[in-house]
Design an enzyme around this catalytic site. Structure first.
Site, PDB file in Angstrom:
ATOM      1  N   GLN A 193       0.817  -1.208   0.000  1.00 16.39           N
ATOM      2  CA  GLN A 193       0.000   0.000   0.000  1.00 16.39           C
ATOM      3  C   GLN A 193       0.853   1.261   0.000  1.00 16.39           C
ATOM      4  OE1 GLN A 193      -3.449  -0.315  -0.521  1.00 16.39           O
ATOM      5  NE2 GLN A 193      -2.558  -2.339  -0.890  1.00 16.39           N
ATOM      6  N   HIS A 211       1.660   3.111  -3.356  1.00 16.20           N
ATOM      7  CA  HIS A 211       0.695   3.969  -4.049  1.00 16.20           C
ATOM      8  C   HIS A 211       1.161   5.417  -4.095  1.00 16.20           C
ATOM      9  CE1 HIS A 211      -2.923   1.623  -4.978  1.00 16.20           C
ATOM     10  NE2 HIS A 211      -2.693   0.923  -3.889  1.00 16.20           N
ATOM     11  N   GLU A 226      -9.063   2.538   6.165  1.00 21.04           N
ATOM     12  CA  GLU A 226      -9.618   2.126   4.874  1.00 21.04           C
ATOM     13  C   GLU A 226      -9.534   0.604   4.729  1.00 21.04           C
ATOM     14  OE1 GLU A 226      -8.769   2.924   0.102  1.00 21.04           O
ATOM     15  OE2 GLU A 226      -7.187   3.266   1.579  1.00 21.04           O
ATOM     16  N   HIS A 227      -8.331   0.070   4.903  1.00 18.36           N
ATOM     17  CA  HIS A 227      -8.106  -1.381   4.849  1.00 18.36           C
ATOM     18  C   HIS A 227      -7.628  -1.848   6.215  1.00 18.36           C
ATOM     19  CE1 HIS A 227      -6.941   0.136   0.722  1.00 18.36           C
ATOM     20  NE2 HIS A 227      -7.863  -0.753   0.391  1.00 18.36           N
ATOM     21  N   ASP A 278      -7.883  -5.515  -3.766  1.00 19.70           N
ATOM     22  CA  ASP A 278      -7.620  -4.503  -4.794  1.00 19.70           C
ATOM     23  C   ASP A 278      -8.028  -4.996  -6.175  1.00 19.70           C
ATOM     24  OD1 ASP A 278      -6.649  -2.548  -3.110  1.00 19.70           O
ATOM     25  OD2 ASP A 278      -4.551  -3.136  -3.354  1.00 19.70           O
ATOM     26  N   HIS A 334     -52.800  21.041   8.161  1.00 21.40           N
ATOM     27  CA  HIS A 334     -52.463  19.630   7.979  1.00 21.40           C
ATOM     28  C   HIS A 334     -53.667  18.745   8.280  1.00 21.40           C
ATOM     29  CE1 HIS A 334     -48.366  21.073   7.822  1.00 21.40           C
ATOM     30  NE2 HIS A 334     -47.870  19.844   7.759  1.00 21.40           N
TER      31      HIS A 334
END
Length: 410
Positions: free
Chosen positions: A239, A242, A308-309, A342, A401
């Site tokens: 990761q 990236h 996230e992961h 992924d 109403h």
């Protein structure tokens, strides 16, 4: 690292420029931030078809397998209509209605992401979205065109509306449309990107819906002394490659295991292709090896972080899983690395970052669906609750109403 508020200010300026000047602003932003201005922002259909033909056989096979797996897993995310009978003549139907038009963003900066085409497009198609526009940055290596593998993936999925535009300006273009390139506004924008793309999604929210602010990637691994230090180190590196701002964290209750992972990281970083990028990410303040007293504390740390992961590599991962509340996607056991998700797990890799997993889900068919309640009452069913409607409308000092009900029985 760029502060999110700074990114929001920059994204706002870029989006306002696109709204004011359209294609001219997109061209300037492409020259400044991407791979140069494309010959045509809207990619001709012939280029998409040619890109499908040119896909390497192994890449095409992998993409087709990913499409099948993601489609199968995503189908479970579309609830069937459900009817509730409140009483005789009184029903409420819950239905899930797709948006009519969606915008999909596929990044293309330090890496190329045909897998993100799959992850964005398949949920939209499963949800029943009729019109899809895809945006991806122009690539310098291809003369300002969208990367051909991204185009090929789009073609495999039957997407013929593709735009060579990237960054915050592309998000603004999708949200408000750009008349001079024939781009109509979309209702929902999905897809990952850098911090400026995430900030742009925050800016356009209200004009269009978004899936989440899926920014720079994060991985948090909870591991104990029974885990394989090589596996954990490899997953952290995977990761970190990236982006220099990627976050890679190990949380463990074993100092000895932490030392083993640190040694493996040093060995792997030196051997990986993007060593400089990985080393910067692992050395940044966003990455760390965290020692805790026990695995319950590790779970508490992870829940506060909202990664996230999240990987669970412990002797009893299911017991640990029971303590986990907040994560974009959870990978259980030594044979479920984030890399699996992924590409080919069948799950979706477009996930919330920056702690937003505490309140936002990852991308799915539900990202393109709106729950709607359809109410049917006959005259007798309305009569049974008329007096109570009048009582409540009077209590709220909204007598009209109640009168809208009683007029039906005069």
């Amino acid at each position: 690292m760029v502060d999110i508020q700074v990114a929001v200010r920059v994204a706002t300026e870029l989006i306002d420029d696109v709204r004011a000047r359209g294609a001219a602003a997109l061209a300037e932003q492409a020259e400044t931030f991407d791979g140069g201005a494309p010959a045509s922002v809207r990619v001709p259909a012939s280029e998409i078809a040619a890109a499908v033909t040119a896909l390497p056989a192994d890449v095409r096979a992998a993409l087709e397998e990913a499409i099948v797996r993601v489609r199968e897993a995503t189908a479970a995310q579309v609830p069937p209509p459900a009817e509730t009978r409140i009483g005789p003549g009184a029903t409420i139907v819950q239905r899930w209605q797709p948006v009519e038009r969606a915008g999909l963003y596929v990044p293309g900066g330090k890496a190329v992401y045909p897998s993100s085409v799959v992850m964005n497009a398949v949920p939209a198609q499963v949800a029943g979205v009729a019109s899809v526009a895809l945006a991806s940055p122009p690539q310098r290596a291809f003369g300002g065109a969208v990367h051909p593998v991204i185009l090929g993936a789009a073609g495999l999925l039957g997407i013929d509306e593709v735009y060579a535009m990237g960054g915050a300006g592309a998000i603004g273009a999708l949200a408000w449309g750009v008349e001079d390139i024939g781009l109509d506004p979309v209702q929902v924008i999905t897809g990952p990107g850098n911090i400026y793309v995430a900030a742009a999604k925050r800016v356009v929210r209200g004009q269009a819906g978004i899936d989440s602010e899926a920014g720079t990637t994060e991985i948090l691994v909870i591991a104990d002394e029974t885990a394989d230090a090589r596996f954990v180190a490899a997953d952290l590196v995977s990761q970190a490659e990236h982006d220099e701002a990627a976050a890679s964290l190990l949380v463990t209750d074993s100092p000895a295991f932490a030392d083993r992972v640190a040694a493996e990281l040093e060995r792997l970083v030196g051997a990986t292709k993007h060593a400089e990028r990985v080393r910067t990410a692992l050395g940044g303040q966003q990455s760390a090896i965290v020692l805790v007293d026990d695995l319950a504390a590790a779970a508490a740390f992870s829940n506060a972080y909202g990664p996230e992961h999240l990987e669970l590599q412990t002797a009893d991962p299911d017991a640990l899983l029971a303590l986990i509340q907040n994560a974009g996607a959870i990978f259980v056991g030594p044979s479920a690395p984030v890399s699996l998700g992924d590409y080919l797990a069948g799950s979706n890799h477009v996930l919330p970052t920056g702690g937003q997993a505490r309140f936002s889900p990852g991308l799915g068919a539900y990202s393109f669906l709106r729950p709607q309640q359809v109410i049917r009452y006959d005259r007798d069913a309305l009569r049974t609750v008329a007096d109570r409607i009048v009582a409540l409308s009077s209590a709220e000092d909204l007598p009209a109403h109640g009168e809208a009900v009683t007029i039906r029985f005069q």
